[in-house]
Enzyme design. Structure first.
Site, PDB file in Angstrom:
ATOM      1  N   CYS A  21       6.488 -13.796 -12.914  1.00 53.41           N
ATOM      2  CA  CYS A  21       7.684 -13.129 -12.424  1.00 53.41           C
ATOM      3  C   CYS A  21       7.539 -11.624 -12.540  1.00 53.41           C
ATOM      4  O   CYS A  21       6.525 -11.116 -12.995  1.00 53.41           O
ATOM      5  CB  CYS A  21       8.910 -13.583 -13.190  1.00 53.41           C
ATOM      6  SG  CYS A  21       8.853 -13.043 -14.880  1.00 53.41           S
ATOM      7  N   CYS A  24       6.314  -9.973 -15.670  1.00 51.20           N
ATOM      8  CA  CYS A  24       4.868 -10.068 -15.942  1.00 51.20           C
ATOM      9  C   CYS A  24       4.153  -8.905 -15.264  1.00 51.20           C
ATOM     10  O   CYS A  24       3.243  -8.304 -15.825  1.00 51.20           O
ATOM     11  CB  CYS A  24       4.269 -11.344 -15.357  1.00 51.20           C
ATOM     12  SG  CYS A  24       5.038 -12.834 -15.903  1.00 51.20           S
ATOM     13  N   ASP A 444       1.105  15.441  18.365  1.00 50.22           N
ATOM     14  CA  ASP A 444       0.070  16.361  18.790  1.00 50.22           C
ATOM     15  C   ASP A 444      -0.063  16.170  20.298  1.00 50.22           C
ATOM     16  O   ASP A 444       0.333  15.141  20.816  1.00 50.22           O
ATOM     17  CB  ASP A 444      -1.210  15.969  18.051  1.00 50.22           C
ATOM     18  CG  ASP A 444      -2.447  16.449  18.740  1.00 50.22           C
ATOM     19  OD1 ASP A 444      -2.547  17.661  18.939  1.00 50.22           O
ATOM     20  OD2 ASP A 444      -3.302  15.617  19.071  1.00 50.22           O
ATOM     21  N   ASP A 642      -4.425  12.996  16.190  1.00 50.24           N
ATOM     22  CA  ASP A 642      -5.709  12.309  16.303  1.00 50.24           C
ATOM     23  C   ASP A 642      -6.891  13.137  15.845  1.00 50.24           C
ATOM     24  O   ASP A 642      -7.968  12.620  15.655  1.00 50.24           O
ATOM     25  CB  ASP A 642      -5.944  11.885  17.753  1.00 50.24           C
ATOM     26  CG  ASP A 642      -6.162  13.090  18.659  1.00 50.24           C
ATOM     27  OD1 ASP A 642      -5.685  14.183  18.300  1.00 50.24           O
ATOM     28  OD2 ASP A 642      -6.798  12.933  19.702  1.00 50.24           O
ATOM     29  N   ASP A 646      -5.211  18.079  13.140  1.00 53.00           N
ATOM     30  CA  ASP A 646      -3.907  17.525  12.789  1.00 53.00           C
ATOM     31  C   ASP A 646      -3.821  17.122  11.309  1.00 53.00           C
ATOM     32  O   ASP A 646      -2.745  16.799  10.812  1.00 53.00           O
ATOM     33  CB  ASP A 646      -3.617  16.280  13.638  1.00 53.00           C
ATOM     34  CG  ASP A 646      -3.632  16.616  15.121  1.00 53.00           C
ATOM     35  OD1 ASP A 646      -3.066  17.658  15.481  1.00 53.00           O
ATOM     36  OD2 ASP A 646      -4.210  15.837  15.898  1.00 53.00           O
TER      37      ASP A 646
END
Ligand code: ADP
Ligand code: MG
Length: 748
Positions: A21, A24, A444, A642, A646
């Site tokens: 759970c 833990c 961009d 890309d 950037d």
């Protein structure tokens, strides 16, 4: 993080056994993070895995193993030799509580529980004595015999965990189950074996063997169903692993040879025939083909490839024969990296989980206190001991916070897996969660909103021929990865212009490039760049500039510090850009564009796309500053880009999204990577993220709600412990099932 540090850092995903759970999870995390050299650790209950970030030369794995074991769990590390420095070595692991064992334990429990329930219920029948010639006392003895294996064989796992917890003064859901079923069982046992001790003369002996047995059966059933459902949540990874074929056809001196895919090496020439799976990453040497890459990119239209094209391992050759040279295999191949990335992402956490973790860490102790109080108050109000006891048990059982621990991770795992199927790599849970809150999207331009394959449409030169300029410029641009660079090289190739040896002096992302051919310096770039380098703009340049009309990108070429040529490039807007942006705006998002390109061109594109704002002629770190500016206005900013230029903005933004053919640096710096070069995936990311977060909220609500409502009911005696066990098991199963519904998400 400094670069030096960065190189020394490593990440690994390892299995952890024995967690049941949310509390833990907290304990395992704490024990691992204590170890010297461990920088970060995130444990996932649903995958039963830990993601550990550590400093390579500082950490001692034996210490990690010991620390986890001390906490009462097991970690699947090969400790013999700090083994996981070597990526290729698989970490040996064994799941202690596999769903197989759960099923076995559950079956044993059911086998005994059926007669136990039957006998217990039949005792309440009035005509019972006529049916069986046994008195209550003997039946109770039979019940004791039948219940004992349920508790000690099927229920062993709860007691074992309870005991190891107790040694560390901690408690988790096992504690609740163990104390709950244990007290029902031992009380009943005392009633059977020493009736005089507990009961006064007038009292009917009442036993709760059925309670104990039914609870254990139901909880095991819940855990078993949960394990099966959890298994389904991670099917995405399994599907990806299955993409790899078993064999590859290697070209040999004389012909071809079929070898196991594991034996394929970088540099091998592999033959791929129609219908075959591609066994590794590589570059086509001979042939043409049509390749289905949908499993990696989500793009359903097969792509045409020919000599020089890259192929991805795991994709399928729809038609054609080709031979390719292997560039990457196994874990360094794209598929291998994707699998690793998804595993890491699924093991990571979303910030929303912090609430669940915090609650879980105080939940169990609080529940035990409530249960004990329940017991005492019932006794104070003069109830019989057995009634107080049974309400005590009901509170313990209903309060198990298992559903709480599963609420977030299961939804994330299914969501991240679903995204991967659509060709969207989500690198961590946080990225997925924040995508749901985006208010501003900044794109961009080149390669993101536009195709990124600018066409050279016009050249104007002075004192030099077009061919000569192209030869010089292309030779230098060959060293760059910028979309313009590729276009210039292509244009030269198309005109059959021979390239020459060139030296790259430097490249300024977002500005241009400087190179050297035959001791002649060549500057290629935009206005800003040439201005910075103090290149003069004379009347010839101004005239040429006017001659090339306003759309498109102008690039200037200077030889001997004098502008000798202007080139114009036209880059088409992507087909889907307009619709995607319209869609984003209809979702009440602000959409803008940042570009290093000239103002005129940027303005034209911005108007065409109906953007809310744009900035042109800016440099990479200015892109980041603009992102920062919007963040300071309380916008949650997603940056979509890309290129290398950037990267700073991708890092600065709240969610960095790298597109399609993004450069490695851009991918490294973003939290979401879109494998195909199509902007519609952005819409999918946002919608999927909303769905995942909605599911998590539903899960958390149901997990909390049912505890909050049911604990008081149990305390005031309105909840039979067996019903409590059923409710508890069902709540875990329903949380997992709810998360599985994310699989139905459809991309429009
Ligand atoms: P965007 O921000 O739209 O992606 P970039 O920042 O990559 O565009 O580039 C901005 C401008 O810098 C380009 O329009 C081009 O004029 C110039 N530039 C960048 N790299 C190069 C290069 N290798 N060769 C020539 N020009 C370049
Ligand atoms: Mg770009």
């Amino acid at each position: 993080m400094s670069n030096e540090n960065f190189q020394n850092m490593e990440k690994i995903v390892v299995p952890v056994e024995g967690m049941t759970c949310a509390s833990c999870v907290a304990r395992v995390e704490k024990s691992i993070s204590k170890v010297v050299g461990v920088k970060n650790v995130s444990v996932n209950l649903a995958t039963e895995k830990a993601l550990i970030e550590f400093e390579k030369d500082k950490v001692n794995f034996q210490e990690i193993i010991k620390s986890v074991e001390d906490a009462g769990y097991k970690i699947g590390l090969d400790y013999q030799s700090n083994q996981f420095h070597d990526e290729k070595k698989d970490i040996k692991t064994k799941n202690v509580y596999s769903s197989h064992e759960l099923q076995r334990d559950f079956m044993i429990a059911v086998l005994f529980t059926i007669p136990i329930t039957f006998l217990s219920m039949s005792m309440m029948w009035i005509d019972f004595d006529n049916l069986i010639s046994l008195n209550t006392e003997s039946i109770n003895k039979i019940l004791l015999i039948l219940t004992t294996p349920v508790v000690f064989i099927s229920g062993k796992r709860f007691y074992k965990a309870f005991w190891s917890n107790l040694k560390h003064f901690s408690a988790d859901m096992n504690t609740l189950v163990a104390v709950g079923t244990g007290s029902a069982y031992f009380y009943s046992m005392m009633v059977v074996l020493f009736p005089d001790l507990l009961l006064n003369q007038k009292q009917e002996p009442h036993v709760y063997f059925d309670t104990s047995a039914v609870i254990i059966s139901l909880i095991l059933m819940g855990k078993w169903l949960e394990a099966r459902a959890k298994h389904k949540t991670s099917s995405a990874i399994k599907k990806l692993t299955e993409l790899k074929p078993e064999f590859a056809l290697v070209k040999t001196n004389g012909g071809e040879q079929k070898i196991p895919v594991e034996n394929v090496k970088v540099g091998d020439i592999i033959i791929v025939k129609t219908g075959a799976k591609i066994p590794a990453d590589g570059i086509i040497q001979i042939g043409n083909c049509l390749i289905d890459e949908s499993m990696i990119t989500g793009e359903s239209i097969p792509s045409i490839k020919s000599v020089g094209s890259k192929v991805i391992g795991g994709t399928i050759n729809k038609s054609g024969y080709f031979e390719f040279k292997v560039t990457a295999v196994g874990s360094s191949s794209l598929l291998g990296q994707i699998i690793k990335m998804i595993e890491e992402a699924q093991g990571s956490k979303a910030p929303i989980q912090n609430i669940a973790d915090k609650v879980a860490s105080v939940f169990v102790p609080v529940v035990i206190i409530i249960a004990v109080l329940t017991f005492i108050i019932w006794l104070i109000f003069d109830s019989p001991f057995n009634i107080a006891l049974i309400n005590f048990v009901a509170v313990l059982i209903i309060a198990c916070p298992c559903a709480l621990g599963l609420a977030t991770p299961t939804a994330l795992i299914v969501g991240i897996g679903k995204a991967a199927q659509m060709g969207i790599l989500v690198k961590n849970g946080e990225g997925l969660e924040i995508s749901n809150k985006i208010t501003t999207l900044i794109f961009d331009k080149t390669g993101t909103l536009t195709e990124g394959f600018p066409q050279l449409t016009q050249i104007i030169t002075r004192d030099i021929s077009e061919e000569e300029v192209l030869a010089l410029v292309a030779s230098v641009e060959k060293k760059s990865e910028h979309p313009f660079a590729n276009s210039i090289v292509k244009a030269a190739e198309q005109r059959k212009i021979k390239l020459v040896d060139a030296e790259l002096l430097y490249e300024m992302p977002g500005r241009g490039i400087v190179g050297k051919v035959n001791n002649q310096k060549i500057i290629v770039g935009n206005i800003t760049f040439l201005n910075e380098l103090n290149i003069k703009f004379d009347s010839w340049v101004e005239k040429a500039e006017k001659e090339m009309n306003n759309s498109g990108t102008l690039i200037f070429v200077a030889l001997h510090d004098n502008i000798n040529a202007l080139m114009k490039f036209d880059d088409k807007i992507k087909e889907e850009s307009i619709a995607v942006i319209e869609n984003l705006k209809s979702m009440k998002l602000k959409v803008g564009m940042l570009t290093g390109d000239n103002f005129q061109n940027a303005k034209a594109i911005s108007e065409k796309l109906n953007l809310d704002f744009f900035d042109a002629e800016i440099l990479p770190n200015q892109k980041a500053n603009i992102v920062k500016k919007y963040q300071s206005q309380n916008e949650v900013v997603a940056m979509v880009g890309d290129g290398i230029n950037d990267s700073p903005a991708l890092v600065q933004s709240d969610v960095g999204i790298a597109m399609g053919s993004a450069t490695d640096i851009a991918i490294e710096n973003s939290s979401i990577v879109i494998m195909r070069n199509n902007l519609t995936a952005i819409l999918s990311v946002i919608k999927l993220s909303k769905k995942v977060i909605k599911t998590i909220k539903q899960n958390l609500f149901w997990a909390f709600f049912y505890n909050v409502v049911c604990i008081p009911l149990a305390a005031i005696g309105f909840l039979n412990p067996m019903l409590a066990a059923l409710a508890m098991s069902l709540s875990s199963v329903s949380v997992v099932t709810n998360s599985l519904r994310i699989k139905n998400f459809k991309e429009k």
